[in-house]
Write a protein that holds these residues in place. Sequence first.
Motif, PDB file in Angstrom:
ATOM      1  N   LEU A   1      -1.641  40.169  30.078  1.00 33.14           N
ATOM      2  CA  LEU A   1      -0.543  39.207  30.030  1.00 33.14           C
ATOM      3  C   LEU A   1       0.729  39.933  30.449  1.00 33.14           C
ATOM      4  O   LEU A   1       1.249  40.774  29.705  1.00 33.14           O
ATOM      5  CB  LEU A   1      -0.403  38.630  28.622  1.00 33.14           C
ATOM      6  CG  LEU A   1      -1.666  37.962  28.058  1.00 33.14           C
ATOM      7  CD1 LEU A   1      -1.394  37.391  26.669  1.00 33.14           C
ATOM      8  CD2 LEU A   1      -2.175  36.866  28.987  1.00 33.14           C
ATOM      9  N   LEU A   2       1.211  39.621  31.653  1.00 34.74           N
ATOM     10  CA  LEU A   2       2.317  40.379  32.230  1.00 34.74           C
ATOM     11  C   LEU A   2       3.665  39.862  31.749  1.00 34.74           C
ATOM     12  O   LEU A   2       3.925  38.649  31.737  1.00 34.74           O
ATOM     13  CB  LEU A   2       2.253  40.333  33.760  1.00 34.74           C
ATOM     14  CG  LEU A   2       0.967  40.884  34.395  1.00 34.74           C
ATOM     15  CD1 LEU A   2       1.150  41.024  35.905  1.00 34.74           C
ATOM     16  CD2 LEU A   2       0.552  42.210  33.781  1.00 34.74           C
ATOM     17  N   LEU A   3       4.512  40.794  31.360  1.00 37.30           N
ATOM     18  CA  LEU A   3       5.866  40.503  30.905  1.00 37.30           C
ATOM     19  C   LEU A   3       6.854  40.832  32.019  1.00 37.30           C
ATOM     20  O   LEU A   3       6.685  41.837  32.720  1.00 37.30           O
ATOM     21  CB  LEU A   3       6.211  41.356  29.682  1.00 37.30           C
ATOM     22  CG  LEU A   3       5.291  41.223  28.469  1.00 37.30           C
ATOM     23  CD1 LEU A   3       5.618  42.304  27.451  1.00 37.30           C
ATOM     24  CD2 LEU A   3       5.423  39.837  27.850  1.00 37.30           C
ATOM     25  N   PRO A   4       7.900  40.042  32.196  1.00 40.21           N
ATOM     26  CA  PRO A   4       8.938  40.435  33.145  1.00 40.21           C
ATOM     27  C   PRO A   4       9.695  41.649  32.627  1.00 40.21           C
ATOM     28  O   PRO A   4       9.860  41.821  31.412  1.00 40.21           O
ATOM     29  CB  PRO A   4       9.842  39.202  33.216  1.00 40.21           C
ATOM     30  CG  PRO A   4       9.585  38.458  31.947  1.00 40.21           C
ATOM     31  CD  PRO A   4       8.168  38.742  31.560  1.00 40.21           C
ATOM     32  N   MET A   5      10.127  42.512  33.532  1.00 44.96           N
ATOM     33  CA  MET A   5      10.959  43.638  33.115  1.00 44.96           C
ATOM     34  C   MET A   5      12.203  43.106  32.411  1.00 44.96           C
ATOM     35  O   MET A   5      12.839  42.152  32.870  1.00 44.96           O
ATOM     36  CB  MET A   5      11.346  44.485  34.322  1.00 44.96           C
ATOM     37  CG  MET A   5      10.200  45.299  34.885  1.00 44.96           C
ATOM     38  SD  MET A   5       9.618  46.584  33.735  1.00 44.96           S
ATOM     39  CE  MET A   5      11.014  47.705  33.738  1.00 44.96           C
ATOM     40  N   GLY A   6      12.528  43.733  31.299  1.00 42.42           N
ATOM     41  CA  GLY A   6      13.670  43.288  30.519  1.00 42.42           C
ATOM     42  C   GLY A   6      13.401  42.053  29.683  1.00 42.42           C
ATOM     43  O   GLY A   6      14.348  41.426  29.184  1.00 42.42           O
ATOM     44  N   ALA A   7      12.146  41.687  29.503  1.00 40.24           N
ATOM     45  CA  ALA A   7      11.803  40.470  28.753  1.00 40.24           C
ATOM     46  C   ALA A   7      12.473  40.459  27.383  1.00 40.24           C
ATOM     47  O   ALA A   7      12.519  41.466  26.679  1.00 40.24           O
ATOM     48  CB  ALA A   7      10.295  40.358  28.597  1.00 40.24           C
ATOM     49  N   SER A   8      12.974  39.303  27.010  1.00 39.49           N
ATOM     50  CA  SER A   8      13.601  39.147  25.707  1.00 39.49           C
ATOM     51  C   SER A   8      12.544  39.124  24.607  1.00 39.49           C
ATOM     52  O   SER A   8      11.346  38.958  24.858  1.00 39.49           O
ATOM     53  CB  SER A   8      14.397  37.841  25.661  1.00 39.49           C
ATOM     54  OG  SER A   8      13.506  36.726  25.683  1.00 39.49           O
ATOM     55  N   GLN A   9      13.008  39.235  23.389  1.00 37.44           N
ATOM     56  CA  GLN A   9      12.118  39.166  22.229  1.00 37.44           C
ATOM     57  C   GLN A   9      11.358  37.846  22.192  1.00 37.44           C
ATOM     58  O   GLN A   9      10.158  37.817  21.900  1.00 37.44           O
ATOM     59  CB  GLN A   9      12.972  39.331  20.978  1.00 37.44           C
ATOM     60  CG  GLN A   9      12.228  39.325  19.675  1.00 37.44           C
ATOM     61  CD  GLN A   9      13.110  39.827  18.564  1.00 37.44           C
ATOM     62  OE1 GLN A   9      13.434  41.014  18.502  1.00 37.44           O
ATOM     63  NE2 GLN A   9      13.521  38.950  17.662  1.00 37.44           N
ATOM     64  N   ASP A  10      12.015  36.749  22.522  1.00 38.48           N
ATOM     65  CA  ASP A  10      11.348  35.447  22.505  1.00 38.48           C
ATOM     66  C   ASP A  10      10.219  35.389  23.525  1.00 38.48           C
ATOM     67  O   ASP A  10       9.151  34.815  23.254  1.00 38.48           O
ATOM     68  CB  ASP A  10      12.357  34.336  22.782  1.00 38.48           C
ATOM     69  CG  ASP A  10      13.292  34.084  21.602  1.00 38.48           C
ATOM     70  OD1 ASP A  10      12.976  34.524  20.489  1.00 38.48           O
ATOM     71  OD2 ASP A  10      14.336  33.440  21.813  1.00 38.48           O
ATOM     72  N   VAL A  11      10.436  35.975  24.703  1.00 39.52           N
ATOM     73  CA  VAL A  11       9.398  35.981  25.737  1.00 39.52           C
ATOM     74  C   VAL A  11       8.197  36.799  25.274  1.00 39.52           C
ATOM     75  O   VAL A  11       7.035  36.407  25.479  1.00 39.52           O
ATOM     76  CB  VAL A  11       9.968  36.514  27.072  1.00 39.52           C
ATOM     77  CG1 VAL A  11       8.851  36.762  28.082  1.00 39.52           C
ATOM     78  CG2 VAL A  11      10.985  35.527  27.641  1.00 39.52           C
ATOM     79  N   VAL A  12       8.461  37.932  24.647  1.00 39.15           N
ATOM     80  CA  VAL A  12       7.372  38.763  24.136  1.00 39.15           C
ATOM     81  C   VAL A  12       6.590  38.002  23.065  1.00 39.15           C
ATOM     82  O   VAL A  12       5.347  38.017  23.055  1.00 39.15           O
ATOM     83  CB  VAL A  12       7.917  40.090  23.581  1.00 39.15           C
ATOM     84  CG1 VAL A  12       6.811  40.888  22.888  1.00 39.15           C
ATOM     85  CG2 VAL A  12       8.537  40.929  24.699  1.00 39.15           C
ATOM     86  N   LEU A  13       7.273  37.309  22.182  1.00 49.38           N
ATOM     87  CA  LEU A  13       6.586  36.558  21.131  1.00 49.38           C
ATOM     88  C   LEU A  13       5.769  35.403  21.709  1.00 49.38           C
ATOM     89  O   LEU A  13       4.689  35.083  21.198  1.00 49.38           O
ATOM     90  CB  LEU A  13       7.594  36.048  20.107  1.00 49.38           C
ATOM     91  CG  LEU A  13       8.213  37.125  19.204  1.00 49.38           C
ATOM     92  CD1 LEU A  13       9.352  36.551  18.378  1.00 49.38           C
ATOM     93  CD2 LEU A  13       7.160  37.756  18.297  1.00 49.38           C
ATOM     94  N   GLU A  14       6.253  34.778  22.776  1.00 49.89           N
ATOM     95  CA  GLU A  14       5.470  33.729  23.437  1.00 49.89           C
ATOM     96  C   GLU A  14       4.170  34.306  24.008  1.00 49.89           C
ATOM     97  O   GLU A  14       3.102  33.690  23.896  1.00 49.89           O
ATOM     98  CB  GLU A  14       6.296  33.096  24.559  1.00 49.89           C
ATOM     99  CG  GLU A  14       7.422  32.204  24.062  1.00 49.89           C
ATOM    100  CD  GLU A  14       8.312  31.716  25.194  1.00 49.89           C
ATOM    101  OE1 GLU A  14       7.980  32.000  26.373  1.00 49.89           O
ATOM    102  OE2 GLU A  14       9.347  31.070  24.921  1.00 49.89           O
TER     103      GLU A  14
END
Length: 341
Positions: free
Chosen positions: A245-258
């Motif tokens: 599951l790829l995260l964007p660089m600089g992903a916010s905490q909310d994006v990581v939790l999603e």
Amino acid sequence: MKAIFDPRQLEHGPETYFRRGAEMPHPEQPRRAILIRDMLQENGFPVEAPRDFGLDPIRAVHDPDYVEFFRDAHARFRADAPPDALAIPTTHPGPRRGRCPADIHGAMGWWMTDTSTPLTEGTWDAIYWSAQSAIEAAEHVVNGEPMVYALSRPPGHHAMAAAANGFCFFNNACIAAHHLTRRWKKVALLDIDVHTGNGSLDILYERGDILFISLHPDPAGYPTFFLGHEDETGEGEGAGTCRNLLLPMGASQDVVLEALDQALEMIRDFGTEALIVSLGFDMAADDPLAAVGVHPDGFAEMGRRITALGLPTVLVQEGGYLGPSLAQNACSFLTACREEL
């Protein structure tokens, strides 16, 4: 909730390594484990030493010749090297499974591998007891404890079946996951370190009994490169049991939790009976190797959501370096888990 740790894990003491062409201080220092161990003791987590389960559980996921190599590798190097030589490889084999990334530093590593696992006099004892800590935690869970934390240091999730990589020598999480299969037929390994669990992916790629899920930025442009792309989903009996599951660089905490919620749904859908978590506090916004922005309250929420699965769980320490919030992040995550149990 108890923790497992052996002080011999502090004996691996790398001073420098090469990164982006420059020699620099090595971030994987014994102090990482000291800070977390002290936090555990200050906050009422029992810390126990592991028993010695021997080499068989390690050999179950690693090439036996690879395991044996480390027993005297440092002594062999010192016997044949100049006094100030750094114990890293300078000749390399051809590429393994994966692909050449676009990033120049990654492309160099594809052909040259990495320099992040220098051998020191205490490396063997440290990596051996780091693995034993993970095995001990798994054994406690096999015997009925709901959740146990292995303070494994050096970390392990970049170690492949027959290759050291990314500060890692023995893949503690995979060793623990295999140990859980003695009791359960469906085990999941959830990797929430900020870097791809490339070693775990390598080891588990053809296994159908262990679901592997890793949250991390795109390896085309972020270490450890090579493995961890979305279309790498397993082969043979393991087809469909690896998910990146790829995260964007600089992903916010909310994006990581999603992304975490997506992973937890996959774990439920697999029919998972027991869980391993490769736990990386380098998801922190102030980590020296930071790529995303999780804060202490975010780590607490991650702990709550994982514990709410209600699965027998082994937490295995991976990354998380000497940033200002390391101990606080560990405290937030582990305290939330303990309160949720």
